[in-house]
Each structure stands twice: as C-alpha cells, then as structure tokens.
Design a protein around this motif. Structure first.
Motif, PDB file in Angstrom:
ATOM      1  N   LEU A   1      -9.025  -9.802   2.280  1.00 48.26           N
ATOM      2  CA  LEU A   1      -9.827  -8.253   2.518  1.00 48.26           C
ATOM      3  C   LEU A   1      -8.670  -7.482   4.241  1.00 48.26           C
ATOM      4  O   LEU A   1      -9.397  -8.093   4.587  1.00 48.26           O
ATOM      5  CB  LEU A   1     -11.438  -8.813   2.572  1.00 48.26           C
ATOM      6  CG  LEU A   1     -12.559  -9.609   1.714  1.00 48.26           C
ATOM      7  CD1 LEU A   1     -13.864  -9.536   2.050  1.00 48.26           C
ATOM      8  CD2 LEU A   1     -11.917  -8.363   0.180  1.00 48.26           C
ATOM      9  N   LYS A   2      -8.917  -6.339   3.846  1.00 44.46           N
ATOM     10  CA  LYS A   2      -8.246  -5.780   4.724  1.00 44.46           C
ATOM     11  C   LYS A   2      -9.674  -4.398   5.275  1.00 44.46           C
ATOM     12  O   LYS A   2      -9.477  -3.874   3.904  1.00 44.46           O
ATOM     13  CB  LYS A   2      -6.958  -4.812   4.447  1.00 44.46           C
ATOM     14  CG  LYS A   2      -5.702  -5.382   3.656  1.00 44.46           C
ATOM     15  CD  LYS A   2      -4.746  -4.887   3.327  1.00 44.46           C
ATOM     16  CE  LYS A   2      -3.888  -4.854   5.159  1.00 44.46           C
ATOM     17  NZ  LYS A   2      -2.454  -3.526   4.442  1.00 44.46           N
ATOM     18  N   ILE A   3     -10.199  -4.657   5.784  1.00 47.94           N
ATOM     19  CA  ILE A   3     -11.731  -3.990   6.829  1.00 47.94           C
ATOM     20  C   ILE A   3     -11.101  -3.005   7.346  1.00 47.94           C
ATOM     21  O   ILE A   3      -9.612  -2.610   8.211  1.00 47.94           O
ATOM     22  CB  ILE A   3     -11.641  -5.005   8.032  1.00 47.94           C
ATOM     23  CG1 ILE A   3     -12.429  -6.255   7.339  1.00 47.94           C
ATOM     24  CG2 ILE A   3     -12.835  -4.058   8.447  1.00 47.94           C
ATOM     25  CD1 ILE A   3     -13.227  -6.833   8.434  1.00 47.94           C
TER      26      ILE A   3
ATOM     27  N   VAL B   1       0.275  -7.754  -3.171  1.00 53.40           N
ATOM     28  CA  VAL B   1      -0.606  -6.478  -4.323  1.00 53.40           C
ATOM     29  C   VAL B   1      -1.545  -6.007  -3.406  1.00 53.40           C
ATOM     30  O   VAL B   1      -2.286  -6.846  -3.670  1.00 53.40           O
ATOM     31  CB  VAL B   1      -0.127  -6.047  -5.323  1.00 53.40           C
ATOM     32  CG1 VAL B   1      -1.143  -7.338  -5.979  1.00 53.40           C
ATOM     33  CG2 VAL B   1      -1.004  -4.944  -6.392  1.00 53.40           C
ATOM     34  N   GLU B   2      -1.363  -4.837  -2.967  1.00 55.34           N
ATOM     35  CA  GLU B   2      -3.123  -4.318  -2.733  1.00 55.34           C
ATOM     36  C   GLU B   2      -3.661  -2.919  -3.057  1.00 55.34           C
ATOM     37  O   GLU B   2      -2.584  -1.807  -4.030  1.00 55.34           O
ATOM     38  CB  GLU B   2      -2.273  -3.809  -0.378  1.00 55.34           C
ATOM     39  CG  GLU B   2      -2.131  -4.112  -0.061  1.00 55.34           C
ATOM     40  CD  GLU B   2      -1.516  -3.607   1.681  1.00 55.34           C
ATOM     41  OE1 GLU B   2      -2.620  -3.051   1.098  1.00 55.34           O
ATOM     42  OE2 GLU B   2      -1.522  -4.253   1.952  1.00 55.34           O
ATOM     43  N   ILE B   3      -4.704  -3.430  -3.943  1.00 54.55           N
ATOM     44  CA  ILE B   3      -5.146  -2.510  -4.587  1.00 54.55           C
ATOM     45  C   ILE B   3      -6.654  -1.908  -4.066  1.00 54.55           C
ATOM     46  O   ILE B   3      -6.893  -2.641  -2.887  1.00 54.55           O
ATOM     47  CB  ILE B   3      -6.336  -3.256  -6.371  1.00 54.55           C
ATOM     48  CG1 ILE B   3      -6.237  -4.937  -5.541  1.00 54.55           C
ATOM     49  CG2 ILE B   3      -4.262  -4.230  -6.776  1.00 54.55           C
ATOM     50  CD1 ILE B   3      -6.998  -5.356  -6.729  1.00 54.55           C
TER      51      ILE B   3
ATOM     52  N   VAL C   1       2.674  -5.083  -1.099  1.00 55.13           N
ATOM     53  CA  VAL C   1       2.984  -3.032  -1.598  1.00 55.13           C
ATOM     54  C   VAL C   1       1.877  -2.199  -2.466  1.00 55.13           C
ATOM     55  O   VAL C   1       0.543  -3.864  -3.391  1.00 55.13           O
ATOM     56  CB  VAL C   1       4.166  -3.704  -2.504  1.00 55.13           C
ATOM     57  CG1 VAL C   1       4.270  -1.948  -2.758  1.00 55.13           C
ATOM     58  CG2 VAL C   1       5.655  -4.250  -2.490  1.00 55.13           C
ATOM     59  N   ASN C   2       1.365  -1.188  -2.282  1.00 52.08           N
ATOM     60  CA  ASN C   2       0.769  -0.957  -2.557  1.00 52.08           C
ATOM     61  C   ASN C   2       0.966  -0.772  -3.824  1.00 52.08           C
ATOM     62  O   ASN C   2       1.832   0.058  -4.170  1.00 52.08           O
ATOM     63  CB  ASN C   2       0.441   1.070  -1.577  1.00 52.08           C
ATOM     64  CG  ASN C   2      -0.499   0.844  -0.106  1.00 52.08           C
ATOM     65  OD1 ASN C   2      -1.534  -0.293   0.262  1.00 52.08           O
ATOM     66  ND2 ASN C   2       0.529   0.970   0.391  1.00 52.08           N
ATOM     67  N   ARG C   3      -0.099  -1.222  -4.741  1.00 48.56           N
ATOM     68  CA  ARG C   3      -0.110  -0.557  -6.400  1.00 48.56           C
ATOM     69  C   ARG C   3      -1.356  -0.025  -6.354  1.00 48.56           C
ATOM     70  O   ARG C   3      -2.636  -0.184  -6.848  1.00 48.56           O
ATOM     71  CB  ARG C   3      -0.074  -1.446  -7.428  1.00 48.56           C
ATOM     72  CG  ARG C   3       0.262  -1.733  -8.319  1.00 48.56           C
ATOM     73  CD  ARG C   3       0.552  -2.693  -9.175  1.00 48.56           C
ATOM     74  NE  ARG C   3       0.585  -2.513 -10.348  1.00 48.56           N
ATOM     75  CZ  ARG C   3       1.551  -3.052 -11.382  1.00 48.56           C
ATOM     76  NH1 ARG C   3       2.400  -2.221 -11.276  1.00 48.56           N
ATOM     77  NH2 ARG C   3       1.492  -2.682 -13.168  1.00 48.56           N
TER      78      ARG C   3
ATOM     79  N   ALA D   1       3.950  -8.505   6.120  1.00 45.04           N
ATOM     80  CA  ALA D   1       4.029  -7.390   6.663  1.00 45.04           C
ATOM     81  C   ALA D   1       3.780  -6.234   5.336  1.00 45.04           C
ATOM     82  O   ALA D   1       2.979  -6.035   4.596  1.00 45.04           O
ATOM     83  CB  ALA D   1       5.420  -6.565   6.926  1.00 45.04           C
ATOM     84  N   GLU D   2       3.180  -4.550   5.466  1.00 44.79           N
ATOM     85  CA  GLU D   2       2.739  -3.577   4.943  1.00 44.79           C
ATOM     86  C   GLU D   2       4.290  -2.867   4.047  1.00 44.79           C
ATOM     87  O   GLU D   2       4.560  -2.396   4.942  1.00 44.79           O
ATOM     88  CB  GLU D   2       1.506  -2.925   5.246  1.00 44.79           C
ATOM     89  CG  GLU D   2       1.525  -1.742   3.664  1.00 44.79           C
ATOM     90  CD  GLU D   2       0.031  -1.137   3.450  1.00 44.79           C
ATOM     91  OE1 GLU D   2      -0.855  -1.483   4.526  1.00 44.79           O
ATOM     92  OE2 GLU D   2      -0.357  -0.968   3.661  1.00 44.79           O
ATOM     93  N   ALA D   3       4.391  -2.207   3.463  1.00 45.74           N
ATOM     94  CA  ALA D   3       5.721  -1.605   3.072  1.00 45.74           C
ATOM     95  C   ALA D   3       4.910  -0.066   2.382  1.00 45.74           C
ATOM     96  O   ALA D   3       3.881   0.071   1.696  1.00 45.74           O
ATOM     97  CB  ALA D   3       6.554  -1.564   1.758  1.00 45.74           C
TER      98      ALA D   3
ATOM     99  N   LEU E   1      -7.227  -5.930  -1.135  1.00 46.18           N
ATOM    100  CA  LEU E   1      -8.048  -5.896  -1.763  1.00 46.18           C
ATOM    101  C   LEU E   1      -8.357  -4.709  -0.158  1.00 46.18           C
ATOM    102  O   LEU E   1      -8.715  -5.224   0.723  1.00 46.18           O
ATOM    103  CB  LEU E   1      -9.365  -6.041  -1.421  1.00 46.18           C
ATOM    104  CG  LEU E   1     -10.733  -5.431  -2.355  1.00 46.18           C
ATOM    105  CD1 LEU E   1      -9.648  -4.706  -3.630  1.00 46.18           C
ATOM    106  CD2 LEU E   1     -11.797  -5.938  -2.880  1.00 46.18           C
ATOM    107  N   ASP E   2      -7.743  -3.287  -0.613  1.00 41.77           N
ATOM    108  CA  ASP E   2      -7.203  -2.687   0.507  1.00 41.77           C
ATOM    109  C   ASP E   2      -8.568  -1.880   1.104  1.00 41.77           C
ATOM    110  O   ASP E   2      -9.744  -1.465  -0.550  1.00 41.77           O
ATOM    111  CB  ASP E   2      -6.384  -1.556  -0.044  1.00 41.77           C
ATOM    112  CG  ASP E   2      -5.597  -1.097   1.245  1.00 41.77           C
ATOM    113  OD1 ASP E   2      -5.890  -1.594   1.930  1.00 41.77           O
ATOM    114  OD2 ASP E   2      -4.646  -0.587   1.128  1.00 41.77           O
ATOM    115  N   ASP E   3      -8.464  -1.699   2.129  1.00 42.36           N
ATOM    116  CA  ASP E   3      -9.868  -0.252   2.829  1.00 42.36           C
ATOM    117  C   ASP E   3     -11.081  -0.667   2.629  1.00 42.36           C
ATOM    118  O   ASP E   3     -11.622   0.278   2.228  1.00 42.36           O
ATOM    119  CB  ASP E   3      -9.474   1.103   1.959  1.00 42.36           C
ATOM    120  CG  ASP E   3      -7.980   1.526   2.260  1.00 42.36           C
ATOM    121  OD1 ASP E   3      -7.735   1.100   3.109  1.00 42.36           O
ATOM    122  OD2 ASP E   3      -7.881   2.536   1.376  1.00 42.36           O
TER     123      ASP E   3
HETATM  124 MG    MG Z   1      -2.392  -0.950   2.167  1.00 41.03          MG
END
Ligand code: MG
Ligand code: C2E
Ligand code: MG
Ligand code: MG
Length: 288
Positions: free
Chosen positions: A204-206, A153-155, A121-123, A58-60, A183-185
C-alpha cells in the motif's frame, strides 16, 4: 459598464479556455512522435528501507523533454496519452526500460545478498482494458528470460472499484509471474476497504497528502498508523510517499511504517545516477 465588464470577463475566459484546449491538442499530436524522436526517458526514484537504510526498491517515472516547451509534467501528459491511446505504446516502452534496468541492478547487487530488488511501473486503468491485457508485459519477460520478481506494477484504487473479472485475471497473472502489486496514492480515492481482501495486494503506497502533515496533525498520524497496522494484519507492506523532512521519517519509523520514498532521500533520476545512488547506504532514523 457592468455589461461591458461582463463581456470582457467572458472573452478572457473564452481565450483562456481556447489556449488550454489548443495546448492539449498540440501535446496530443506531439506525443505521437515523442517516443521515436527520443524525447521520452524513464527516471528512477529509490524506495528506502528505513530500518536498514538500504535502497530496496524503486519506482519508474516517465519524463518528457519537449523540444520547444521543455519538461512537460506527467500529471499533464499521462491523462492525454490515456485519452488518445498513446499510453499503450509508451507504457510498454517504460516497462521494457524498467525491466532492463532492474536486471542490471540485480546483477550488480546480487554479490552482497540474495534479496531481489524490484522496480515498479505505473499502469493506467486503460492499459488493462485491451484485448491483450497483461500479455504484452508478460510476453516480454518471457522472451527476455526476466523473472517477474525484479518488477512491480502500481495501480490505483479506481481500477478495482468495478470489480471487473478481466482486471482480476490480469492482476492474478502478474502475481503468478512474481510481479508485486502496489496500490498507489492510497487514501485519496474511494477507500472502499472491502476490495483489499478480494485482491492480493503486496504494497500500500500511502499518499503524500497524509505524509505531508504527519508531524503537525494528529489526524494524519492516526490515519497513517491505522493504515500501517491494518496492512500488516492483511499481509501487506506499507510505503510512505512524499517524505520530505527528517521529522516525518522519524514519525514513520516510530509507528512502524518501514518503507519510504521522497525528496528527502532522492528525487527521480536517470538510470546512471540511480545506479550510483542505489549502491550507497542512506542515513535513516534509529529505532527507539
Ligand atoms: Mg506510482
Ligand atoms: P505517482 O505514481 O503517485 O508517482 C509519485 C509522484 O510523486 C511522482 O511525480 C514523483 O516525482 C513525486 N514525488 C516523489 N517524492 C516526492 C516528494 O517528496 N515530494 C513531492 N512533492 N513529490 C514527490 P511525477 O513523476 O510527476 O509523476 C506523476 C504521476 O504521473 C505519477 O504519480 C503517475 O500517476 C503518473 N506516471 C508517471 N510515469 C508514468 C508511467 O510510466 N505510466 C503511467 N501510466 N503513469 C505514470
Ligand atoms: Mg503515488
Ligand atoms: Mg500520484
């Protein structure tokens, strides 16, 4: 007359600018007390394994209910929090909330199988550029006896561009503690692929923009397919963001993209609703 109209335009422009700036100043000021006033909350959006139909991650995502303005989007207030420095205190709070919920989720599910479920969690880059660095998050896990394996952790790509040794050190420390790096976006930023072999990245988050027209546009489909096969060869997993339609999920499954997140399955939701949702099995496209 033309001159007068020009002046009018200028005035309207000035006023729009002034309003925009005033709103920013107000939000920056209100944000300082938002946490104490309990206006902030963390929502959780499920990430689905398309092959098994299970919620495996899940993503916070932070939410702000402003007493007068209502819901303010994180797209608006996160950049302000980054500018003012409020992101440090708020971001630490999000992490602690996510860690608590991740522990609860795993306690609930561990009876069924032994696979740990992560909440990521996004950082923001700014959160890396402090003297404490990653210590604030790692110390919390240590104090609470929480294993990093239940967290991520999402960067974003921008963080890796400058090749800063302190960033490298913090990412390594996160990974050594068991925390996964996403790795976000992915695909929207600089796309200098060279850093993918320099840093150990788990997911990798496409970006949603590619997923959006994956059904109608051959180009997007080719890009996603290439990212997916490259990721696998580099030992990473791929998560498709913003999946809204069953047809998109079908294409994703067909090209071997296994993990998906989007409104088709669930919107980000409060803790209790998330816990109930995560226990259910989701209908996903069957493999052909
Ligand atoms: Mg994110
Ligand atoms: P993000 O990390 O890329 O998060 C994914 C965004 O996509 C979320 O927007 C989510 O609600 C949205 N989304 C998910 N599925 C769909 C879909 O199917 N369709 C569409 N149209 N959108 C979808 P949200 O919650 O508004 O957050 C926006 C951004 O704010 C996040 O983008 C992230 O960059 C930032 N953010 C949110 N919470 C935090 C936080 O706690 N810390 C930091 N540093 N940044 C945060
Ligand atoms: Mg994203
Ligand atoms: Mg985003």
């Amino acid at each position: 007359a033309a001159k007068a109209a020009g002046r009018n335009c200028l005035r309207i422009f000035d006023e729009a600018m002034r309003e925009k700036i005033q709103l920013r100043v107000r939000l920056a000021s209100d944000l300082r007390t938002a946490l104490k006033a309990e206006q902030l909350s963390v929502h959780y959006q499920p990430i689905i394994d398309l092959f098994s139909g299970q919620v495996i991650k899940a993503e916070a995502l932070l939410r702000w209910e402003h007493p007068e303005l209502g819901q303010v989007s994180p797209e608006v207030f996160i950049p302000i929090a980054e500018e003012t420095g409020a992101i440090h205190e708020i971001g630490n709070w999000v992490f602690r909330e996510a860690a608590r919920v991740a522990m609860q989720w795993n306690h609930q599910e561990l009876t069924e199988d032994s696979v740990l479920r992560r909440i990521s969690v996004n950082r923001s880059p700014r959160q890396f550029f402090t003297r404490e660095g990653c210590d604030d998050w790692l110390a919390h896990l240590h104090d609470q006896g929480i294993p990093g394996e239940v967290l991520g952790v999402e960067i974003t790509e921008g963080l890796l561009l400058d090749d800063r040794p302190d960033v490298m050190r913090q990412l390594t420390a996160f990974r050594s503690a068991g925390i996964a790096i996403s790795l976000d976006d992915f695909g929207t930023g600089y796309s200098a692929l060279s850093y993918l072999k320099k840093f150990d990245i788990d997911y990798l988050k496409i970006d949603r923009s590619f997923v959006q027209d994956i059904v109608s546009t051959e180009g997007s489909r080719a890009i996603v397919e290439s990212i997916a096969s490259m990721a696998v060869r580099l030992g990473m997993q791929v998560i498709a963001e913003g999946v809204e339609e069953p047809a998109q999920a079908e294409v994703l499954t067909a090209i071997g993209c296994r993990l998906a997140q989007g409104y088709l399955y669930a919107r980000p939701m409060p803790e209790q609703a998330f816990m109930a949702f995560a226990a259910a099995e989701i209908e996903t496209p069957t493999l052909r």
